[in-house]
Motif scaffolding. Structure first.
Motif, mmCIF file in Angstrom:
data_model
loop_
_atom_site.group_PDB
_atom_site.id
_atom_site.type_symbol
_atom_site.label_atom_id
_atom_site.label_comp_id
_atom_site.label_asym_id
_atom_site.label_seq_id
_atom_site.Cartn_x
_atom_site.Cartn_y
_atom_site.Cartn_z
ATOM 1 N N ASP A 132 0.844 -1.193 0.000
ATOM 2 C CA ASP A 132 0.000 0.000 0.000
ATOM 3 C C ASP A 132 0.885 1.252 0.000
ATOM 4 N N PRO A 133 0.871 2.056 -1.066
ATOM 5 C CA PRO A 133 1.719 3.258 -1.104
ATOM 6 C C PRO A 133 1.377 4.256 0.000
ATOM 7 N N ASN A 134 0.102 4.336 0.367
ATOM 8 C CA ASN A 134 -0.289 5.266 1.433
ATOM 9 C C ASN A 134 0.301 4.842 2.774
ATOM 10 N N GLU A 135 0.296 3.534 3.033
ATOM 11 C CA GLU A 135 0.895 3.038 4.267
ATOM 12 C C GLU A 135 2.409 3.251 4.247
ATOM 13 N N ALA A 136 3.012 3.067 3.066
ATOM 14 C CA ALA A 136 4.451 3.305 2.936
ATOM 15 C C ALA A 136 4.779 4.765 3.225
ATOM 16 N N ARG A 137 3.956 5.659 2.711
ATOM 17 C CA ARG A 137 4.183 7.086 2.952
ATOM 18 C C ARG A 137 4.015 7.419 4.435
ATOM 19 N N ARG A 138 3.048 6.794 5.078
ATOM 20 C CA ARG A 138 2.834 7.040 6.507
ATOM 21 C C ARG A 138 4.057 6.623 7.320
ATOM 22 N N ILE A 139 4.634 5.481 6.970
ATOM 23 C CA ILE A 139 5.824 5.006 7.686
ATOM 24 C C ILE A 139 6.996 5.954 7.469
ATOM 25 N N LEU A 140 7.166 6.422 6.239
ATOM 26 C CA LEU A 140 8.264 7.346 5.953
ATOM 27 C C LEU A 140 8.084 8.663 6.704
ATOM 28 N N ILE A 171 8.917 5.793 -2.755
ATOM 29 C CA ILE A 171 7.551 5.470 -3.186
ATOM 30 C C ILE A 171 7.552 4.991 -4.635
ATOM 31 N N GLU A 172 8.392 5.578 -5.470
ATOM 32 C CA GLU A 172 8.507 5.118 -6.861
ATOM 33 C C GLU A 172 8.955 3.658 -6.907
ATOM 34 N N THR A 173 9.879 3.298 -6.020
ATOM 35 C CA THR A 173 10.330 1.904 -5.950
ATOM 36 C C THR A 173 9.188 0.980 -5.536
ATOM 37 N N ILE A 174 8.365 1.432 -4.592
ATOM 38 C CA ILE A 174 7.218 0.634 -4.142
ATOM 39 C C ILE A 174 6.233 0.421 -5.289
ATOM 40 N N ILE A 175 5.970 1.473 -6.058
ATOM 41 C CA ILE A 175 5.051 1.360 -7.198
ATOM 42 C C ILE A 175 5.596 0.359 -8.216
ATOM 43 N N THR A 211 22.502 12.129 9.168
ATOM 44 C CA THR A 211 21.362 12.627 8.393
ATOM 45 C C THR A 211 20.243 11.594 8.265
ATOM 46 N N GLY A 212 20.368 10.452 8.920
ATOM 47 C CA GLY A 212 19.272 9.485 8.945
ATOM 48 C C GLY A 212 19.320 8.432 7.863
ATOM 49 N N LYS A 213 20.503 8.132 7.334
ATOM 50 C CA LYS A 213 20.602 7.133 6.264
ATOM 51 C C LYS A 213 20.178 5.748 6.749
ATOM 52 N N SER A 214 20.684 5.341 7.897
ATOM 53 C CA SER A 214 20.309 4.021 8.432
ATOM 54 C C SER A 214 18.831 3.974 8.780
ATOM 55 N N GLN A 215 18.302 5.090 9.260
ATOM 56 C CA GLN A 215 16.882 5.144 9.606
ATOM 57 C C GLN A 215 16.013 4.953 8.368
ATOM 58 N N ILE A 216 16.461 5.510 7.247
ATOM 59 C CA ILE A 216 15.738 5.313 5.985
ATOM 60 C C ILE A 216 15.759 3.839 5.598
ATOM 61 N N ALA A 217 16.918 3.204 5.748
ATOM 62 C CA ALA A 217 17.044 1.787 5.396
ATOM 63 C C ALA A 217 16.108 0.928 6.236
ATOM 64 N N TYR A 218 16.040 1.196 7.541
ATOM 65 C CA TYR A 218 15.142 0.430 8.407
ATOM 66 C C TYR A 218 13.680 0.674 8.029
ATOM 67 N N ALA A 219 13.368 1.903 7.629
ATOM 68 C CA ALA A 219 11.994 2.216 7.226
ATOM 69 C C ALA A 219 11.606 1.439 5.969
ATOM 70 N N VAL A 220 12.536 1.317 5.020
ATOM 71 C CA VAL A 220 12.255 0.561 3.793
ATOM 72 C C VAL A 220 12.018 -0.914 4.120
#
Length: 495
Positions: A228-236, A251-255, A276-285
């Motif tokens: 669900d892209p909306n759920e993905a956006r909420r997590i990000l 989100i483009e990758t999710i689509i 700058t949150g690089k690892s945090q982005i990875a965990y979110a993905v």
């Protein structure tokens, strides 16, 4: 005087009779509408819970119900193709079971099989727990292909619960089709080594250990359900503030995954300053993909052998970090978070450890020296982080889609400090609303003090310092609340 039982031997005059047909199914669980098998109920209607035993398939494919008036047989009409070997094994080993089913127009639909002969043997497979384990793995597998496989061939199974040779053999006979073809053949060879007395004890021990490790992994297909892209956006949004361009790229990758139902050909390389949150982005993905994740800290790996494992010729040989990650995750689909990719360097003259990752990143398969087998990597999604991409080799760079992570602006840092960093610390320290406040000029002072540093880690440390000082004043000086202005902030941070 020895006694020989020829009851299981096929009779040439009365050849075995197959009464059933198989059907293809990939259902993750059974129900009366989607059963494991269907039994003939024309003679009589069977009870919801019925006990009995599958007959040896060399005679006739039936189930013998233990009824009050004696034993009554019923032919097997249909079987889920995934469970054919399991039912054959139950019949050959004369294992008593309890069926749960429902009488329907097409027959008695069985949707649950439980072991009832507890304490009847020493093998792990004589226990219901092992039977349920095999059934769960079969439900997790895809329907086998239409090609008929020689059931007399030994096949392979999968889980660390299967540590004994006997339990491994039983699982291979019942659920070997859940493994990729190359791993099934590999398992047969290693089982032969583990059983052989013509090799050294060390070789047998290594073979058995490798089998247990490999069977710990559930080898899944590379098909991914839609996200669900909306759920993905909420997590990000929950994990990250700002970074709209970065979020858009994810989100483009999710689509793309939703359209192809496979992972992208390239992983992600997140490049930016520290903090700058690089690892945090990875965990979110990883959270969005609903996959287990593991981390590889390349700054601490100075020998390629740490990744590829050591050869079995050594007594203390062991698999590498990558194979350990598959084993710990318990499945083949996972996110590899490769931290500090730019800091990987050769340590013992054996080459650059980062170059070992090339085959992993290509999704063509990875070979571990200890396992001596090509490990499928089609379900692996790599996400790497780096501070300086100029330190990464060109072959590695070509395997990633690069996303540059910019540093936060002063205004973004103010918002992150006031809305996220400070409230998080106050909640952890048990401070109530209004007990610790930072005035607007105090907030400006915090950001200005760390203007020369990148990222937000210093801001988080400043929040810790301010909250701790407020708690001290409340507990020691017995004040109701503390408000930090510019002067107080500068005095506190410069101390």
């Amino acid at each position: 005087m020895p006694v020989f039982d020829f009851s299981d031997a096929p009779d040439a005059k009365n050849p075995s009779e197959c009464t059933y047909t198989t059907f293809q199914s990939s259902e993750p669980e059974a129900s009366p509408e989607k059963p494991i098998l269907v039994l003939d109920n024309k003679k009589r209607k069977w009870q919801h819970h019925s006990c009995g035993m599958f007959t040896n398939p060399v005679k006739r494919t039936t189930f013998e119900f233990q009824e009050k008036d004696g034993t009554v047989s019923a032919d097997i009409l249909k079987i889920d193709a995934r469970f054919v070997s399991l039912l054959k094994w139950l019949g050959e080993n004369h294992i008593s079971v309890r069926l749960s089913g429902e009488n329907r127009p097409e027959g008695y639909a069985v949707y649950k099989i439980r072991e009832t002969a507890f304490g009847g043997g020493t093998k792990l497979s004589a226990e219901d727990g092992f039977l349920q384990f095999m059934i769960e793995r079969l439900f997790a597998s895809n329907a086998p292909g239409e090609n008929v496989v020689d059931e007399s061939l030994e096949e392979a199974g999968d889980d660390m619960k299967l540590t004994s040779i006997q339990s491994i053999t039983d699982f291979m006979n019942c659920a070997g089709r859940t493994l990729p073809d190359n791993i099934r053949l590999w398992a047969r060879r290693n089982l032969a080594v583990a059983r052989s007395h013509e090799v050294s004890p060390e070789e047998r021990r290594h073979a058995q250990r490798a089998l247990s490790i490999m069977m710990n992994v559930q080898w899944k297909s590379n098909y991914f359900e839609s996200i669900d892209p909306n759920e993905a956006r909420r997590i990000l949004d929950e994990e990250l503030y700002g970074m709209e361009r970065v979020k858009q790229r994810i989100i483009e990758t999710i689509i793309q995954i939703n359209r192809t139902h496979t992972l992208p050909a390239y992983g992600l390389l997140l490049v930016g300053p520290a903090g700058t949150g690089k690892s945090q982005i990875a965990y979110a993905v990883a959270r969005i993909l609903k996959l287990p994740w593991t981390t590889l800290d390349m700054s601490s790996i100075n020998d390629p052998e740490q990744l590829t494992g050591s050869s079995r010729i050594y007594a203390n040989a062991k698999p590498g970090i990558i194979m350990d990650a598959f084993s710990m995750a318990g499945e083949s689909n996972l996110v590899f978070i490769i931290n500090e990719l730019d800091k990987a360097a050769s340590g013992k003259g054996n080459g650059n450890p980062a170059d070992v990752l090339l085959t992993l990143l290509d999704n063509l398969g990875f070979t571990d020296n200890y396992m001596e087998c090509m490990i499928p990597t089609v379900g692996v999604y790599p996400i790497a982080t780096a501070n300086d991409k100029s330190q990464i080799s060109a072959p590695l760079m070509s395997r990633f889609a690069v996303i540059d992570i910019p540093d936060y602006t002063a205004e973004e840092k103010k918002i992150i400090f006031s809305r996220f960093a400070l409230p998080k610390v106050l909640k952890r320290m048990g401070l109530k609303d209004g007990e610790c406040n930072v005035a607007s000029d105090g907030l400006d002072a915090v950001v200005e003090f760390f203007a020369g540093t990148s990222g937000i880690r210093d801001l988080e440390q400043a929040a810790e310092h301010i909250a701790a000082n407020a708690l001290y004043q409340i507990e020691v000086n017995h004040v109701a609340e503390v408000t930090f202005d510019r002067e107080m902030v500068m005095k506190l941070l410069e101390a």
